[in-house]
Design an enzyme around this catalytic site. Structure first.
Site, PDB file in Angstrom:
ATOM      1  N   LYS A 167       0.838  -1.207   0.000  1.00  0.00           N
ATOM      2  CA  LYS A 167       0.000   0.000   0.000  1.00  0.00           C
ATOM      3  C   LYS A 167       0.874   1.259   0.000  1.00  0.00           C
ATOM      4  O   LYS A 167       0.597   2.223  -0.708  1.00  0.00           O
ATOM      5  CB  LYS A 167      -0.922   0.011   1.224  1.00  0.00           C
ATOM      6  CG  LYS A 167      -1.994  -1.058   1.156  1.00  0.00           C
ATOM      7  CD  LYS A 167      -2.825  -1.075   2.427  1.00  0.00           C
ATOM      8  CE  LYS A 167      -3.817  -2.212   2.399  1.00  0.00           C
ATOM      9  NZ  LYS A 167      -4.487  -2.413   3.674  1.00  0.00           N
ATOM     10  N   GLY A 212     -12.384  -4.479   5.201  1.00  0.00           N
ATOM     11  CA  GLY A 212     -13.694  -5.127   5.319  1.00  0.00           C
ATOM     12  C   GLY A 212     -14.408  -5.092   3.989  1.00  0.00           C
ATOM     13  O   GLY A 212     -14.224  -4.188   3.169  1.00  0.00           O
TER      14      GLY A 212
END
Ligand code: ADP
Ligand code: ASP
Ligand code: MG
Length: 810
Positions: free
Chosen positions: A670, A785
């Site tokens: 990331k 999520g």
């Protein structure tokens, strides 16, 4: 006098014929009715002309005869012996002609027009039986034509003289076969395929009709061929010029030559639907009433593009004229011309069927120039199509041509030539033939449809993929209110896929996928796209598969927009990341991956906006792992390290094997993407990665074995936390990009650090820039999520819907 014309589609069966009789029966004044052949008869007659064996010849003739006899029977005309005699005569004449050693063009004209006579005889008998005062005239006696025998053009003055000399007396209803005419010497000739419309216009001219009506199987001229664009908008009116352009550019509903004779006498033309006579249809008349607007998109298939280039074109006067005169002398008609401003090349479109002949003619005419190298060998591109946008609105509105070209390029369609009509009421492009329908759909959507469509291809249906599918279906009615049709056309996992060009139903896709035995491949995706059935095709990668990410360049090349939650491509080699961005730019596709960092948080968007508006980012610091944030949060609240990992794992907040999170690689990927977005050319190997666990911790064995060893470091972490606390600090796993340094590591942060309070699985990113300094811009919220990731993907997907403007047609 009024002239009505009924096309083959209005005469296809007994029911339609009765409907036609009904419409004619409504006419109170003298009416001339022009008829086509019954649908498909002319095609069969064409086969009859070309067939080589007597068996085929016989069987074609028999099939036509049988069908006409069946119609006569169904219309209650079986006992009409005069009708039978007339029909027999036509078939006999055809047989006699076919028996000739060679068929001349005039013989072919007689054979091909037989269908028009057959339908006239049938309708004549039907109307007589219904008690109408009806007569039939032979169009050959009045319409004089010249030019190619099978595609001739009427000589209006001669035709008018003939008409006046013959001065036919009129019944209430007068039938005339369309399509057929005669040369000055009286030989049969044809007005071109689909030419009965032209016949009707010619009779309107000769009779000074007050109106001409063309009755067909659609309720008028639509903004696109209704067979290609479902529910295409019906145009209530248009000018002669617009109708002519549409017809010329392929709208089959009207023959291109129809307008000219009507225009000479300002006779209004109405297109009406035989099967919905109450519909008002399209009115075509001299002047526009109301706003200038865009009237439609049409296409001509079977086109060949010839390109003549070389120094000769620049160095001599009249070179272009010589090309076109040579072709005109041999009756080759040029449909479109485009010349480059350097005058170094001229390209023009002709019919595919004339390509070989044209090439031969040009090669002999310019033999010397080609031999001397003054002209290059003539380049030929066959199987092309011309797609045109038509409307007088083109003249007065800015940006129409741009939108037209942009709509086509959105379909990843290469434009090979462009031409604007001299009247400025049309603009045309030449593209590959197989892409024409899709181009029409795209152009239609751009100009006439406020409803936007986007077709999704979803790869990967684990947690995120399934959640995205759920959200897309749940949002349908909201999107429909916004005039957006978002369809899921394909869902795939690594083993199977299910697809449907009309969009998968929510209730069906799962069963469809389970029952499928086909595995998705690049080739299948490419075939699906080539079908031209998809609009704004957008592929969403919900996998974390490297294999899928390696195919992104191919997907973009094929014409997909690409949305991905998968970090593998952007955190792989810098050259691939750069290639994908460049490719997307070149192909006018979107490549979107906001969910790669911080799931649904608008991290990359924010970085992009800052940079675009001139800010300089020098440091980015973030908590980029929801799982590590949760584990550390639990420990801050007093849990031991092993308890915190177990709890986080059992809540499903870690990867199945928590080592994937604890090692820091996911965070490093990331960070790499963040740094690249800021503009720096880093590789994964440039990042210093310190996992959460001490470097000597044993990482081997199964997940269970690994988990069992975790209590060994409870004490180590407890101490680290205690030390941090004694300094009023806390521990966070931080990814940092600071000038040239990239690092992910566990750090003790003080209370004034914006990341201090981030826990419970939240992500946070602090961006330090020229404008945001010393207090950084902070983005904070759930960064992991299925729900937020799917929502982030959904937001990216919606970015592929082009910006909508108001409909610009009237
Ligand atoms: P007919 O047999 O009445 O002469 P045609 O088949 O020649 O009928 O022409 C009607 C057909 O033209 C329609 O069924 C439609 O599919 C096609 N068409 C092509 N472009 C258009 C358009 N822009 N508007 C309406 N119809 C169109
Ligand atoms: N029957 C002819 C054709 O099929 C003419 C027409 O239908 O207009 O081309
Ligand atoms: Mg027609």
């Amino acid at each position: 006098m009024k002239v009505l014309k009924f096309g083959g589609s209005s005469l296809a069966d007994a029911q339609s014929m009765l409907q036609v009789a009904d419409i004619i029966g409504q006419e109170r004044n003298n009416t001339l009715v022009v008829l086509s052949a019954i649908a498909n008869t002319t095609n069969e007659l064409q086969l009859f002309c070309t067939s080589q064996t007597s068996t085929t010849t016989e069987s074609i003739l028999e099939s036509i005869a049988r069908y006409h006899a069946k119609l006569a029977a169904e219309l209650g005309l079986s006992n009409d012996s005069l009708l039978k005699q007339k029909l027999d005569f036509v078939f006999q004449q055809m047989q006699e002609l076919k028996a000739k050693p060679e068929l001349g063009d005039s013989d072919i004209a007689v054979i091909l027009s037989a269908g028009e006579y057959l339908s006239c005889y049938l309708l004549l008998a039907l109307l007589q039986k219904q008690g109408m005062s009806v007569a039939m005239i032979d169009s050959k006696d009045y319409i004089v034509a010249e030019g190619a025998t099978l595609d001739s053009r009427a000589e209006l003055t001669r035709s008018m003289r003939k008409w006046q000399e013959a001065a036919p007396t009129f019944s209430h209803i007068n039938l005339a076969p369309g399509f057929i005419a005669a040369t000055q010497s009286g030989d049969a000739c044809l007005l071109g395929r689909n030419g009965s419309d032209y016949s009707a216009a010619l009779f309107s001219y000769l009779t000074d009709a007050q109106a001409c009506e063309i009755w067909t199987d659609v309720s008028g001229i639509h903004a696109a061929d209704p067979r290609i664009v479902e529910n295409a908008k019906l145009m209530p009116s248009m000018t002669y010029q617009e109708a002519m352009e549409l017809a010329h550019h392929g709208a089959k509903v009207l023959h291109p030559k129809t307008i000219f004779p009507l225009q000479l006498k300002s006779i209004p033309l109405r297109i009406k639907n035989t099967f919905a006579p109450a519909d008002s249809g399209t009115l075509i008349q001299p002047l526009h009433h109301g706003q200038d607007s865009i009237k439609g998109v049409s296409y001509q298939p079977d086109i060949c593009l010839l390109n003549v280039s070389g120094a000769y074109l620049r160095n001599s006067y009249g070179s272009a004229a010589r090309i076109f005169e040579t072709l005109a002398a041999k009756h080759i008609s040029i449909i479109l011309i485009s010349q480059s401003s350097s005058e170094y090349s001229i390209c023009f479109a002709i019919r595919n069927s004339e390509c070989k002949r044209a090439l031969h003619i040009l090669n002999s005419e310019f033999e010397n120039e080609i031999r001397q190298g003054q002209l290059n060998p003539i380049q030929v591109d066959k199987s092309r199509a011309i797609v045109s946008l038509v409307g007088q609105g083109l003249k007065n509105r800015k940006g129409v041509a741009y939108k037209f070209l942009q709509a086509i390029s959105h379909g990843n369609i290469n434009i090979e030539a462009i031409a604007q009509g001299s009247s400025e009421s049309s603009i045309s492009v030449v593209i590959k033939g197989e892409q024409a329908k899709q181009a029409c759909q795209l152009v239609y959507a751009e100009f006439f449809n406020r409803r936007q469509r986007l077709d999704l291809f979803i790869i990967g249906c684990g947690n995120v993929g399934q959640e995205l599918i759920r959200q897309v279906y749940a949002q349908q009615s909201f999107l429909q209110d916004k005039n957006i049709a978002l369809r899921i056309c394909l869902v795939a996992n690594s083993k199977r896929y299910v697809s449907c060009k009309d969009g998968l139903l929510e209730s069906d896709w799962q069963t469809g996928l389970q029952q499928s035995s086909n595995t998705l491949s690049k080739e299948i995706l490419s075939q699906l796209l080539a079908s031209g059935d998809y609009i704004n095709p957008t592929l969403v990668d919900c996998t974390c598969s490297e294999k899928v990410s390696e195919q992104y360049a191919d997907y973009i090349e094929m014409g997909f927009n690409l949305v991905t939650a998968n970090k593998k491509a952007n955190s792989g080699p810098y050259s691939y990341y750069q290639q994908l961005k460049m490719l997307a730019h070149q192909k006018f596709r979107k490549y979107l991956y906001e969910t790669n960092v911080g799931a649904g948080l608008p991290v990359l968007k924010t970085i992009d906006s800052l940079i675009t508006s001139g800010d300089a980012i020098h440091r980015v610091e973030g908590i980029l792992s929801g799982s590590l944030s949760f584990i550390l949060g639990q420990m801050e609240e007093g849990k031991s390290f092993s308890e915190a990992v177990l709890e986080t794992k059992s809540l499903g907040f870690t990867e199945p094997d928590p080592r994937d999170d604890l090692g820091g690689m996911d965070v490093a990927r990331k960070l790499l993407i963040l740094a690249r977005e800021v503009g720096a050319q880093y590789e994964l190997s440039d990042i210093v990665i310190e996992g959460l666990l001490p470097s000597d911790f044993n990482l081997n064995g199964s997940t269970e074995e690994f988990m069992q060893r975790l209590p060994q470091v409870d004490h180590y972490f407890a101490e680290l936390f205690a030390r941090a606390k004694s300094n009023n600090e806390t521990l966070k796993y931080i990814a940092c990009f600071n000038d040239n340094k990239l690092e992910v590591s566990l750090q003790s942060v003080s209370q004034d650090n914006p990341l201090y309070s981030v826990k419970n699985g939240e992500n946070a990113i602090a961006i330090y820039s020229h404008y945001y300094s010393p207090i950084p811009l902070v983005l904070k919220g759930y960064g992991a999520g299925a729900k937020v990731t799917a929502a982030g993907l959904f937001a990216d997907v919606l970015q592929n819907i082009p910006h909508r403007e108001q409909e610009i047609s009237s």
